[in-house]
Design a protein around this motif. Structure first.
Motif, PDB file in Angstrom:
ATOM      1  N   GLY A   1      19.201 104.764  42.345  1.00 49.20           N
ATOM      2  CA  GLY A   1      19.499 103.351  42.169  1.00 49.20           C
ATOM      3  C   GLY A   1      20.203 102.763  43.366  1.00 49.20           C
ATOM      4  O   GLY A   1      19.989 103.163  44.509  1.00 49.20           O
ATOM      5  N   ILE A   2      21.098 101.820  43.087  1.00 51.70           N
ATOM      6  CA  ILE A   2      21.752 101.036  44.134  1.00 51.70           C
ATOM      7  C   ILE A   2      23.245 100.912  43.809  1.00 51.70           C
ATOM      8  O   ILE A   2      23.617 100.698  42.664  1.00 51.70           O
ATOM      9  CB  ILE A   2      21.139  99.621  44.200  1.00 51.70           C
ATOM     10  CG1 ILE A   2      19.637  99.716  44.512  1.00 51.70           C
ATOM     11  CG2 ILE A   2      21.853  98.759  45.223  1.00 51.70           C
ATOM     12  CD1 ILE A   2      18.883  98.430  44.296  1.00 51.70           C
TER      13      ILE A   2
ATOM     14  N   ILE B   1      20.597 104.979  46.570  1.00 50.16           N
ATOM     15  CA  ILE B   1      20.861 106.335  46.083  1.00 50.16           C
ATOM     16  C   ILE B   1      19.571 106.987  45.611  1.00 50.16           C
ATOM     17  O   ILE B   1      18.811 106.379  44.867  1.00 50.16           O
ATOM     18  CB  ILE B   1      21.881 106.315  44.914  1.00 50.16           C
ATOM     19  CG1 ILE B   1      23.106 105.467  45.263  1.00 50.16           C
ATOM     20  CG2 ILE B   1      22.254 107.719  44.490  1.00 50.16           C
ATOM     21  CD1 ILE B   1      23.945 105.961  46.396  1.00 50.16           C
ATOM     22  N   LYS B   2      19.355 108.211  46.052  1.00 48.85           N
ATOM     23  CA  LYS B   2      18.217 109.001  45.574  1.00 48.85           C
ATOM     24  C   LYS B   2      18.712 110.424  45.372  1.00 48.85           C
ATOM     25  O   LYS B   2      19.326 111.016  46.264  1.00 48.85           O
ATOM     26  CB  LYS B   2      17.068 108.962  46.580  1.00 48.85           C
ATOM     27  CG  LYS B   2      15.845 109.674  46.084  1.00 48.85           C
ATOM     28  CD  LYS B   2      14.633 109.274  46.879  1.00 48.85           C
ATOM     29  CE  LYS B   2      13.509 110.168  46.437  1.00 48.85           C
ATOM     30  NZ  LYS B   2      12.424 109.615  45.851  1.00 48.85           N
TER      31      LYS B   2
ATOM     32  N   ILE C   1      23.349 109.325  49.036  1.00 49.57           N
ATOM     33  CA  ILE C   1      23.070 108.088  49.760  1.00 49.57           C
ATOM     34  C   ILE C   1      21.935 108.358  50.746  1.00 49.57           C
ATOM     35  O   ILE C   1      22.064 109.170  51.650  1.00 49.57           O
ATOM     36  CB  ILE C   1      24.314 107.578  50.511  1.00 49.57           C
ATOM     37  CG1 ILE C   1      25.431 107.239  49.533  1.00 49.57           C
ATOM     38  CG2 ILE C   1      23.962 106.360  51.365  1.00 49.57           C
ATOM     39  CD1 ILE C   1      26.741 106.858  50.180  1.00 49.57           C
ATOM     40  N   LYS C   2      20.812 107.664  50.535  1.00 49.92           N
ATOM     41  CA  LYS C   2      19.649 107.805  51.412  1.00 49.92           C
ATOM     42  C   LYS C   2      19.627 106.725  52.485  1.00 49.92           C
ATOM     43  O   LYS C   2      19.069 106.917  53.549  1.00 49.92           O
ATOM     44  CB  LYS C   2      18.340 107.759  50.614  1.00 49.92           C
ATOM     45  CG  LYS C   2      18.148 108.952  49.726  1.00 49.92           C
ATOM     46  CD  LYS C   2      18.052 110.215  50.562  1.00 49.92           C
ATOM     47  CE  LYS C   2      17.943 111.433  49.691  1.00 49.92           C
ATOM     48  NZ  LYS C   2      17.972 112.668  50.434  1.00 49.92           N
ATOM     49  N   GLU C   3      20.196 105.569  52.164  1.00 52.73           N
ATOM     50  CA  GLU C   3      20.222 104.468  53.128  1.00 52.73           C
ATOM     51  C   GLU C   3      21.460 103.626  52.878  1.00 52.73           C
ATOM     52  O   GLU C   3      21.848 103.397  51.742  1.00 52.73           O
ATOM     53  CB  GLU C   3      18.965 103.610  52.970  1.00 52.73           C
ATOM     54  CG  GLU C   3      18.836 102.511  53.988  1.00 52.73           C
ATOM     55  CD  GLU C   3      17.572 101.683  53.821  1.00 52.73           C
ATOM     56  OE1 GLU C   3      17.405 100.741  54.604  1.00 52.73           O
ATOM     57  OE2 GLU C   3      16.766 101.969  52.908  1.00 52.73           O
ATOM     58  N   LYS C   4      22.073 103.176  53.966  1.00 54.30           N
ATOM     59  CA  LYS C   4      23.252 102.318  53.879  1.00 54.30           C
ATOM     60  C   LYS C   4      22.951 101.054  54.677  1.00 54.30           C
ATOM     61  O   LYS C   4      22.571 101.129  55.839  1.00 54.30           O
ATOM     62  CB  LYS C   4      24.455 103.053  54.459  1.00 54.30           C
ATOM     63  CG  LYS C   4      25.776 102.409  54.169  1.00 54.30           C
ATOM     64  CD  LYS C   4      26.916 103.285  54.652  1.00 54.30           C
ATOM     65  CE  LYS C   4      27.500 103.906  53.429  1.00 54.30           C
ATOM     66  NZ  LYS C   4      28.866 104.285  53.504  1.00 54.30           N
TER      67      LYS C   4
END
Length: 143
Positions: free
Chosen positions: A10-11, A79-80, A84-87
């Motif tokens: 999610g996020i 989030i995956k 954290i996959k990307e910030k």
């Protein structure tokens, strides 16, 4: 102490100005969501500063320009598998459309209701936007 579990996928919308999380929560219509969400208000960060946090156990499209307009200090964490996959660090967008309404009664947007309300960033430090049609100036902290 309050414990909110981590999310799997999610996020996480982090570093929201204290007290503004509810405005973003409602803008995203998370109060109508059929998936798990959490709004954490006045959480203490590692820097010993208060902040709001929104956790969303779902992947959804976010309008980063509008979120950056609402609070340019926000960080979006994708989030995956609980990591954290990307910030994404937000900032004030260069342009916003149909986010601010021009209040100038002589502006074309006051007369022609179909014309979109377009504003361009003119001073990022002061948070000032200018109407594309009538040059009326708006500060984001006064909206």
């Amino acid at each position: 102490m309050l414990t909110i579990n981590s999310i799997k996928n999610g996020i996480v919308i982090d570093h929201i100005k204290p007290g503004h999380g509810i405005k973003i929560y409602k803008y995203l219509k998370l109060d109508e969501a059929d998936f798990p969400t959490a709004l954490i208000m006045n959480a203490v960060s590692r820097k010993n500063v208060e902040k709001d946090i929104i956790k969303i156990e779902n992947v959804m499209d976010l309008n980063l320009a509008v979120l950056g307009f609402l609070d340019p200090n926000i960080t979006i964490n994708i989030i995956k598998d609980e990591k954290i996959k990307e910030k994404i660090q937000l900032k004030l967008p260069e342009e916003v459309e149909n986010v601010i309404e021009c209040k100038n009664p002589r502006c074309v947007t006051s007369v022609e209701k179909y014309v979109p309300h377009k504003f361009k960033l003119v001073d990022a430090e002061a948070g000032e936007y200018k109407c594309e049609y009538c040059d009326e100036i708006y500060k984001i902290n006064t909206l």
